[in-house]
Structures are given as C-alpha cells and as structure tokens.
Design a protein around this motif. Structure first.
Motif, PDB file in Angstrom:
ATOM      1  N   VAL A 175       0.863  -1.091  -0.213  1.00 14.28           N
ATOM      2  CA  VAL A 175       0.037   0.167  -0.028  1.00 14.28           C
ATOM      3  C   VAL A 175       1.011   1.200   0.018  1.00 14.28           C
ATOM      4  CG1 VAL A 175      -1.744   1.483   1.276  1.00 14.28           C
ATOM      5  CG2 VAL A 175      -1.925  -1.198   1.139  1.00 14.28           C
ATOM      6  N   THR A 176       1.821   1.210   0.818  1.00 10.74           N
ATOM      7  CA  THR A 176       2.455   2.602   1.017  1.00 10.74           C
ATOM      8  C   THR A 176       3.369   2.861  -0.372  1.00 10.74           C
ATOM      9  OG1 THR A 176       4.310   1.391   2.088  1.00 10.74           O
ATOM     10  CG2 THR A 176       2.542   2.528   3.573  1.00 10.74           C
ATOM     11  N   ASN A 177       3.929   1.651  -1.080  1.00 12.86           N
ATOM     12  CA  ASN A 177       4.775   1.849  -2.188  1.00 12.86           C
ATOM     13  C   ASN A 177       3.827   2.186  -3.345  1.00 12.86           C
ATOM     14  OD1 ASN A 177       6.894   1.625  -0.657  1.00 12.86           O
ATOM     15  ND2 ASN A 177       7.104  -0.790  -1.126  1.00 12.86           N
ATOM     16  N   ALA A 178       2.779   2.129  -3.501  1.00 16.36           N
ATOM     17  CA  ALA A 178       1.873   2.479  -4.442  1.00 16.36           C
ATOM     18  C   ALA A 178       1.328   3.964  -4.891  1.00 16.36           C
ATOM     19  CB  ALA A 178       0.546   1.657  -4.428  1.00 16.36           C
ATOM     20  N   ASP A 179       1.173   4.472  -5.760  1.00 13.60           N
ATOM     21  CA  ASP A 179       0.677   5.876  -6.053  1.00 13.60           C
ATOM     22  C   ASP A 179      -0.835   5.852  -5.588  1.00 13.60           C
ATOM     23  OD1 ASP A 179       3.113   6.956  -7.242  1.00 13.60           O
ATOM     24  OD2 ASP A 179       2.746   5.506  -8.764  1.00 13.60           O
ATOM     25  N   ALA A 180      -1.694   4.475  -5.702  1.00 11.18           N
ATOM     26  CA  ALA A 180      -2.882   4.493  -5.473  1.00 11.18           C
ATOM     27  C   ALA A 180      -3.077   3.220  -5.153  1.00 11.18           C
ATOM     28  CB  ALA A 180      -3.940   4.932  -6.972  1.00 11.18           C
ATOM     29  N   VAL A 181      -4.296   2.952  -4.438  1.00  6.23           N
ATOM     30  CA  VAL A 181      -4.727   1.738  -3.998  1.00  6.23           C
ATOM     31  C   VAL A 181      -6.354   1.443  -3.864  1.00  6.23           C
ATOM     32  CG1 VAL A 181      -4.897   2.511  -1.574  1.00  6.23           C
ATOM     33  CG2 VAL A 181      -4.256  -0.036  -2.056  1.00  6.23           C
ATOM     34  N   ALA A 182      -6.630   0.401  -4.224  1.00  5.47           N
ATOM     35  CA  ALA A 182      -7.926  -0.110  -4.400  1.00  5.47           C
ATOM     36  C   ALA A 182      -8.065  -1.431  -3.345  1.00  5.47           C
ATOM     37  CB  ALA A 182      -8.618  -0.434  -5.639  1.00  5.47           C
ATOM     38  N   PHE A 183      -9.210  -1.383  -2.498  1.00  7.71           N
ATOM     39  CA  PHE A 183      -9.442  -2.275  -1.540  1.00  7.71           C
ATOM     40  C   PHE A 183     -10.997  -2.969  -1.656  1.00  7.71           C
ATOM     41  CE2 PHE A 183      -6.783   0.311   0.909  1.00  7.71           C
ATOM     42  CZ  PHE A 183      -5.933  -0.395   1.472  1.00  7.71           C
ATOM     43  N   GLY A 184     -11.156  -4.211  -1.860  1.00  4.95           N
ATOM     44  CA  GLY A 184     -12.224  -4.627  -2.072  1.00  4.95           C
ATOM     45  C   GLY A 184     -12.666  -5.881  -0.972  1.00  4.95           C
ATOM     46  N   SER A 185     -14.129  -5.939  -0.751  1.00  7.00           N
ATOM     47  CA  SER A 185     -14.467  -6.832   0.141  1.00  7.00           C
ATOM     48  C   SER A 185     -15.845  -7.025  -0.059  1.00  7.00           C
ATOM     49  CB  SER A 185     -14.324  -6.259   1.652  1.00  7.00           C
ATOM     50  OG  SER A 185     -14.793  -7.051   2.584  1.00  7.00           O
ATOM     51  N   PRO A 186     -16.444  -8.331   0.372  1.00 13.02           N
ATOM     52  CA  PRO A 186     -17.892  -8.412   0.192  1.00 13.02           C
ATOM     53  C   PRO A 186     -18.287  -7.954   1.677  1.00 13.02           C
ATOM     54  CG  PRO A 186     -16.984 -10.435   0.823  1.00 13.02           C
ATOM     55  CD  PRO A 186     -15.794  -9.570   0.423  1.00 13.02           C
ATOM     56  N   SER A 187     -19.816  -7.589   1.694  1.00  6.19           N
ATOM     57  CA  SER A 187     -20.278  -7.243   2.918  1.00  6.19           C
ATOM     58  C   SER A 187     -20.789  -8.453   3.460  1.00  6.19           C
ATOM     59  CB  SER A 187     -21.712  -6.461   2.525  1.00  6.19           C
ATOM     60  OG  SER A 187     -22.401  -6.340   3.635  1.00  6.19           O
ATOM     61  N   MET A 188     -20.152  -8.294   4.796  1.00 10.21           N
ATOM     62  CA  MET A 188     -20.207  -9.483   6.028  1.00 10.21           C
ATOM     63  C   MET A 188     -21.230  -9.404   7.039  1.00 10.21           C
ATOM     64  SD  MET A 188     -18.024 -11.661   4.226  1.00 10.21           S
ATOM     65  CE  MET A 188     -17.336 -12.712   5.258  1.00 10.21           C
ATOM     66  N   ASP A 189     -20.714  -9.865   8.010  1.00 11.83           N
ATOM     67  CA  ASP A 189     -21.519  -9.817   9.291  1.00 11.83           C
ATOM     68  C   ASP A 189     -21.905  -8.190   9.730  1.00 11.83           C
ATOM     69  OD1 ASP A 189     -20.771 -12.305   9.854  1.00 11.83           O
ATOM     70  OD2 ASP A 189     -18.646 -11.763  10.427  1.00 11.83           O
ATOM     71  N   ASN A 190     -23.153  -8.010   9.744  1.00 13.33           N
ATOM     72  CA  ASN A 190     -23.936  -6.738  10.264  1.00 13.33           C
ATOM     73  C   ASN A 190     -23.343  -5.730   9.270  1.00 13.33           C
ATOM     74  OD1 ASN A 190     -25.155  -7.846  12.550  1.00 13.33           O
ATOM     75  ND2 ASN A 190     -23.177  -7.988  13.605  1.00 13.33           N
ATOM     76  N   ASN A 191     -23.329  -5.901   7.845  1.00 15.56           N
ATOM     77  CA  ASN A 191     -23.098  -4.743   7.296  1.00 15.56           C
ATOM     78  C   ASN A 191     -21.649  -4.183   7.206  1.00 15.56           C
ATOM     79  OD1 ASN A 191     -25.744  -5.224   6.467  1.00 15.56           O
ATOM     80  ND2 ASN A 191     -26.609  -3.581   7.474  1.00 15.56           N
ATOM     81  N   ARG A 192     -20.616  -5.091   7.340  1.00 15.25           N
ATOM     82  CA  ARG A 192     -19.454  -4.543   7.629  1.00 15.25           C
ATOM     83  C   ARG A 192     -18.591  -5.177   6.561  1.00 15.25           C
ATOM     84  NH1 ARG A 192     -18.150  -5.272  13.576  1.00 15.25           N
ATOM     85  NH2 ARG A 192     -18.890  -7.546  13.083  1.00 15.25           N
TER      86      ARG A 192
END
Length: 141
Positions: A46-63
């Motif tokens: 993350v720190t060495n990139a110019d930009a970052v994208a994070f992906g996750s499904p919605s899980m327990d209690n909308n998190r």
C-alpha cells in the motif's frame, strides 16, 4: 508510470471479478498493477503504490470482512497515508450496500482519499464491469 495496488477478499468470486476488471482498466491506462489477496498483502504494498483499491464483500452486520480485511485496514490507523488516492469496491446480498458507507468513513478517518467506489448486488452486470475498468483508469490518472 503510476503504480496501483489492488487488495481484496472474495468469498464467492464476485469481488475477485471486480478486482480483475479494475486491474485491466489501470493497465490499459498504462499503469503498473499489483493484485493481491488480503491474506498475502503487506503494508508496503500500500505505502509503495501511487494509488490503492480495496475490495471486500459485505459481511456480518453490514461490515467489511472482519477476519482478514478489517485487521489489515487497521494497520493503517497509525501509519501516515497522506491522502493516498483510493478506491473501494465490493459486493453485497442483503444490506443495499450500507457497508460501503461505513467503510468509506473509516478509510477517510485513516487519511485515505477515497475517490472511487463501486458496489454490486451479488454478481456484477456487464455495465458494472465497465465501471470497474473505468475505476481502474481513474485511480491512475
């Protein structure tokens, strides 16, 4: 050449499909792209990139995923991120994408500059796959 790191967790494959289309868009725009599962990702990815994208499904209690993604994100609570250009993406089945609002708020608190967001209900449509590619291009402008 800009560097984009895409870090994701995918249960049913929908988030992985989005990650791959975001990567395609960024590569088409001339960027160097690193795609990793969150279980394999490092803070330096993350720190060495110019930009970052994070992906996750919605899980327990909308998190976002609480076993791998949340602990990884929490590593950045005390690390200066300097408003790094960030995209968030994910899928949901029952919460109308509410998890994304919570995630966006958390990332802003940790000083990520969230410029792009994409949520899909279950599997992405062809239009949403195009949106994912556009997200990749926008993140590396």
């Amino acid at each position: 050449m800009k560097k984009l790191t895409i870090i994701y967790l995918s249960n049913g494959g929908n988030v992985e499909v989005l990650a791959n289309h975001i990567a395609k868009g960024a590569k088409d725009a001339g960027a160097k792209v690193l795609v990793k599962l969150v279980s394999e990702a490092t803070v330096e990815d993350v720190t060495n990139a110019d930009a970052v994208a994070f992906g996750s499904p919605s899980m327990d209690n909308n998190r976002i995923d609480q076993k791998e993604m949340q602990p990884f994100i929490e590593k950045f609570k005390l690390i200066p991120i300097n408003n790094k250009t960030t995209g968030l993406f994910g899928s949901y089945g029952w919460d109308n994408g509410e998890f994304m609002k919570k995630w966006d708020s958390l990332m802003t608190e940790y000083e990520f500059n969230v410029t792009q967001k994409l949520t899909v209900n279950e599997a992405p449509t062809n239009e949403q796959l195009v949106e994912a590619e556009e997200m990749g291009k926008a993140l590396v402008k």
